[in-house]
Design a protein around this motif. Structure first.
Motif, PDB file in Angstrom:
ATOM      1  N   THR A   1       0.820  -1.219   0.000  1.00 21.57           N
ATOM      2  CA  THR A   1       0.000   0.000   0.000  1.00 21.57           C
ATOM      3  C   THR A   1       0.851   1.266   0.000  1.00 21.57           C
ATOM      4  OG1 THR A   1      -0.143  -0.072   2.422  1.00 21.57           O
ATOM      5  CG2 THR A   1      -1.932  -1.097   1.178  1.00 21.57           C
ATOM      6  N   LEU A   2       2.144   1.120   0.228  1.00 17.76           N
ATOM      7  CA  LEU A   2       3.042   2.272   0.225  1.00 17.76           C
ATOM      8  C   LEU A   2       3.521   2.520  -1.203  1.00 17.76           C
ATOM      9  CD1 LEU A   2       5.314   2.055   3.406  1.00 17.76           C
ATOM     10  CD2 LEU A   2       3.725   3.872   2.781  1.00 17.76           C
ATOM     11  N   THR A   3       2.794   3.368  -1.922  1.00 15.03           N
ATOM     12  CA  THR A   3       3.137   3.716  -3.292  1.00 15.03           C
ATOM     13  C   THR A   3       3.373   5.223  -3.371  1.00 15.03           C
ATOM     14  OG1 THR A   3       0.833   4.124  -3.926  1.00 15.03           O
ATOM     15  CG2 THR A   3       1.662   1.849  -4.135  1.00 15.03           C
ATOM     16  N   TRP A   4       4.034   5.662  -4.448  1.00 14.30           N
ATOM     17  CA  TRP A   4       4.267   7.095  -4.609  1.00 14.30           C
ATOM     18  C   TRP A   4       2.948   7.851  -4.735  1.00 14.30           C
ATOM     19  CZ3 TRP A   4       8.607   8.707  -2.980  1.00 14.30           C
ATOM     20  CH2 TRP A   4       9.767   7.964  -3.143  1.00 14.30           C
ATOM     21  N   GLY A   5       1.962   7.236  -5.375  1.00 13.14           N
ATOM     22  CA  GLY A   5       0.655   7.875  -5.486  1.00 13.14           C
ATOM     23  C   GLY A   5       0.010   8.090  -4.134  1.00 13.14           C
ATOM     24  N   ALA A   6       0.087   7.086  -3.272  1.00 16.42           N
ATOM     25  CA  ALA A   6      -0.488   7.205  -1.926  1.00 16.42           C
ATOM     26  C   ALA A   6       0.253   8.254  -1.114  1.00 16.42           C
ATOM     27  CB  ALA A   6      -0.445   5.856  -1.216  1.00 16.42           C
ATOM     28  N   VAL A   7       1.576   8.287  -1.247  1.00 16.91           N
ATOM     29  CA  VAL A   7       2.382   9.269  -0.518  1.00 16.91           C
ATOM     30  C   VAL A   7       1.956  10.685  -0.877  1.00 16.91           C
ATOM     31  CG1 VAL A   7       4.703  10.263  -0.365  1.00 16.91           C
ATOM     32  CG2 VAL A   7       4.389   7.789  -0.152  1.00 16.91           C
ATOM     33  N   ILE A   8       1.805  10.939  -2.178  1.00 20.09           N
ATOM     34  CA  ILE A   8       1.499  12.292  -2.633  1.00 20.09           C
ATOM     35  C   ILE A   8       0.035  12.656  -2.423  1.00 20.09           C
ATOM     36  CG2 ILE A   8       1.423  13.805  -4.661  1.00 20.09           C
ATOM     37  CD1 ILE A   8       3.852  12.138  -5.723  1.00 20.09           C
ATOM     38  N   LEU A   9      -0.868  11.794  -2.876  1.00 16.74           N
ATOM     39  CA  LEU A   9      -2.292  12.134  -2.879  1.00 16.74           C
ATOM     40  C   LEU A   9      -2.960  11.959  -1.523  1.00 16.74           C
ATOM     41  CD1 LEU A   9      -3.287  10.506  -6.298  1.00 16.74           C
ATOM     42  CD2 LEU A   9      -2.805  12.917  -5.828  1.00 16.74           C
ATOM     43  N   SER A  10      -2.561  10.931  -0.795  1.00 15.21           N
ATOM     44  CA  SER A  10      -3.233  10.642   0.477  1.00 15.21           C
ATOM     45  C   SER A  10      -2.589  11.318   1.670  1.00 15.21           C
ATOM     46  CB  SER A  10      -3.257   9.119   0.721  1.00 15.21           C
ATOM     47  OG  SER A  10      -3.981   8.474  -0.300  1.00 15.21           O
ATOM     48  N   ASN A  11      -1.341  11.778   1.504  1.00 16.28           N
ATOM     49  CA  ASN A  11      -0.682  12.403   2.647  1.00 16.28           C
ATOM     50  C   ASN A  11      -0.103  13.779   2.347  1.00 16.28           C
ATOM     51  OD1 ASN A  11       1.854  12.847   4.539  1.00 16.28           O
ATOM     52  ND2 ASN A  11       0.464  11.490   5.639  1.00 16.28           N
ATOM     53  N   LEU A  12       0.874  13.865   1.453  1.00 16.79           N
ATOM     54  CA  LEU A  12       1.590  15.128   1.315  1.00 16.79           C
ATOM     55  C   LEU A  12       0.694  16.290   0.894  1.00 16.79           C
ATOM     56  CD1 LEU A  12       5.087  14.205  -0.186  1.00 16.79           C
ATOM     57  CD2 LEU A  12       4.487  14.810   2.169  1.00 16.79           C
ATOM     58  N   ILE A  13      -0.235  16.066  -0.026  1.00  7.83           N
ATOM     59  CA  ILE A  13      -1.109  17.174  -0.455  1.00  7.83           C
ATOM     60  C   ILE A  13      -2.023  17.644   0.667  1.00  7.83           C
ATOM     61  CG2 ILE A  13      -3.012  17.821  -1.984  1.00  7.83           C
ATOM     62  CD1 ILE A  13      -1.624  16.284  -4.214  1.00  7.83           C
ATOM     63  N   PRO A  14      -2.828  16.757   1.281  1.00 10.21           N
ATOM     64  CA  PRO A  14      -3.706  17.253   2.360  1.00 10.21           C
ATOM     65  C   PRO A  14      -2.947  17.755   3.575  1.00 10.21           C
ATOM     66  CG  PRO A  14      -3.808  14.854   2.229  1.00 10.21           C
ATOM     67  CD  PRO A  14      -3.083  15.328   1.006  1.00 10.21           C
ATOM     68  N   VAL A  15      -1.832  17.115   3.917  1.00 12.21           N
ATOM     69  CA  VAL A  15      -1.062  17.538   5.094  1.00 12.21           C
ATOM     70  C   VAL A  15      -0.416  18.900   4.838  1.00 12.21           C
ATOM     71  CG1 VAL A  15       0.990  17.035   6.484  1.00 12.21           C
ATOM     72  CG2 VAL A  15      -0.677  15.230   6.010  1.00 12.21           C
ATOM     73  N   THR A  16       0.113  19.107   3.638  1.00 14.02           N
ATOM     74  CA  THR A  16       0.710  20.406   3.313  1.00 14.02           C
ATOM     75  C   THR A  16      -0.339  21.511   3.396  1.00 14.02           C
ATOM     76  OG1 THR A  16       2.386  19.403   1.873  1.00 14.02           O
ATOM     77  CG2 THR A  16       1.904  21.745   1.539  1.00 14.02           C
ATOM     78  N   LEU A  17      -1.503  21.283   2.844  1.00 15.54           N
ATOM     79  CA  LEU A  17      -2.578  22.286   2.911  1.00 15.54           C
ATOM     80  C   LEU A  17      -2.990  22.539   4.365  1.00 15.54           C
ATOM     81  CD1 LEU A  17      -4.752  21.166  -0.135  1.00 15.54           C
ATOM     82  CD2 LEU A  17      -3.242  23.160   0.012  1.00 15.54           C
ATOM     83  N   GLY A  18      -3.057  21.475   5.149  1.00 16.05           N
ATOM     84  CA  GLY A  18      -3.359  21.643   6.570  1.00 16.05           C
ATOM     85  C   GLY A  18      -2.285  22.415   7.301  1.00 16.05           C
ATOM     86  N   ASN A  19      -1.028  22.151   6.947  1.00 14.44           N
ATOM     87  CA  ASN A  19       0.086  22.894   7.542  1.00 14.44           C
ATOM     88  C   ASN A  19      -0.019  24.380   7.244  1.00 14.44           C
ATOM     89  OD1 ASN A  19       2.766  20.404   7.073  1.00 14.44           O
ATOM     90  ND2 ASN A  19       1.135  20.507   8.585  1.00 14.44           N
ATOM     91  N   ILE A  20      -0.441  24.735   6.020  1.00  9.97           N
ATOM     92  CA  ILE A  20      -0.598  26.141   5.656  1.00  9.97           C
ATOM     93  C   ILE A  20      -1.673  26.799   6.512  1.00  9.97           C
ATOM     94  CG2 ILE A  20      -1.360  27.703   3.819  1.00  9.97           C
ATOM     95  CD1 ILE A  20       0.017  25.762   1.824  1.00  9.97           C
ATOM     96  N   VAL A  21      -2.774  26.103   6.716  1.00  5.48           N
ATOM     97  CA  VAL A  21      -3.848  26.644   7.555  1.00  5.48           C
ATOM     98  C   VAL A  21      -3.390  26.761   9.009  1.00  5.48           C
ATOM     99  CG1 VAL A  21      -6.173  26.209   8.476  1.00  5.48           C
ATOM    100  CG2 VAL A  21      -5.689  25.802   6.052  1.00  5.48           C
ATOM    101  N   GLY A  22      -2.771  25.697   9.522  1.00  2.00           N
ATOM    102  CA  GLY A  22      -2.373  25.684  10.928  1.00  2.00           C
ATOM    103  C   GLY A  22      -1.321  26.711  11.277  1.00  2.00           C
ATOM    104  N   GLY A  23      -0.323  26.883  10.390  1.00  2.00           N
ATOM    105  CA  GLY A  23       0.748  27.829  10.675  1.00  2.00           C
ATOM    106  C   GLY A  23       0.479  29.214  10.139  1.00  2.00           C
TER     107      GLY A  23
END
Length: 274
Positions: free
Chosen positions: A236-258
């Motif tokens: 389940t650890l694929t580059w697609g999962a890394v980018i779409l399921s984590n890095l994109i939403p987490v980065t956007l959340g980081n922008i809101v939080g900070g």
């Protein structure tokens, strides 16, 4: 981001939040304008930003592996505290870190930088952090850290990474908000410090809280998630999962939080409305 002051404080009293946001905006203005005038310098400073956070995460994993006989609550607290070493090194070396750079929204709101300067600063910081984290992944992989303790070190990486890509998009976004609210609160608090010890103490509490609570930090994940993919033991650890399921939403959340919940909030309450 660096916590260097542009001028000595006249008083020996602890700086007020209004003085702290003023220092924050000044530091971010300088950084954003540097990124605009000298992109290479900002990119190079972002390399250790990603790398130092990655080393903090590697230390976290090592601590977790070595504390198998500790009570789980004590181990979780100890691991979270060790992770704070990464941000300590970033603060004290003046490295560029995208997540604290999100507070540049306060500098934009105050009118001292343009949107182009802000976005350029963000892009250079994020890209440099990604490359810096990737270099530490390569260093750890070629150094065989994943093979330590009969492969237990690598198993901790893949287990944690698998959990991170399994969150629903909205949950990953929310966890990103929580992480960078605490990271940027830590950086903001360092502007009250007058010594190295002051700044280190300011970092420990919020970072320990963010890690122990399981929030999501995009730059830290730039180390853990690619490392898990490269080890390659979880389908389940694929580059697609890394980018779409984590890095994109987490980065956007980081922008809101900070950016919004720390940078803009303190600008609004300590400058705009005073």
């Amino acid at each position: 981001m660096s916590t260097a002051e542009t001028a000595p404080h006249a008083s020996s009293a602890t700086p007020t939040p209004a003085e702290m946001i003023e220092k924050t905006i000044t530091a971010l203005e300088i950084k954003a304008k540097t990124a605009d005038a000298s992109p290479l310098k900002t990119f190079l400073l972002a390399l250790p930003g990603g790398g130092l956070i990655a080393f903090g995460f590697a230390l976290y994993i090592n601590t977790q592996l070595g504390g198998e006989n500790m009570p789980s609550g004590v181990l979780k607290l100890l691991c979270a505290m060790t992770f704070s070493v990464g941000l300590m090194m970033v603060v004290m070396t003046g490295a560029e870190l995208f997540t604290s750079t999100t507070m540049t929204l306060a500098a934009r709101a105050s009118g001292v930088i343009s949107w182009v300067q802000l976005l350029k600063h963000w892009a250079l910081s994020y890209t440099g952090n990604l490359v810096g984290a990737a270099l530490v992944v390569a260093l750890c992989y070629w150094g065989g850290l994943q093979e330590r303790s009969s492969g237990a070190w690598g198993q901790l990486v893949t287990t944690a990474a698998t959990t991170k890509v399994s969150y629903p998009w909205g949950q990953a976004f929310a966890l990103g908000i929580g992480a960078n609210f605490l990271v940027c609160t830590a950086v903001f608090m360092t502007f009250a410090g007058r010594s190295t010890v002051d700044k280190i103490i300011a970092v420990i509490g919020p970072i320990t809280a963010f890690v122990a609570l399981g929030f999501e930090h995009s730059i830290a994940n730039m180390f853990l998630l690619p490392y898990g993919v490269i080890i390659g033991t979880e389908p389940t650890l694929t580059w697609g999962a890394v980018i779409l399921s984590n890095l994109i939403p987490v980065t956007l959340g980081n922008i809101v939080g900070g950016g919004l919940c720390v940078g803009l909030f303190h600008w609004l309450t300590q400058q705009k409305l005073r």
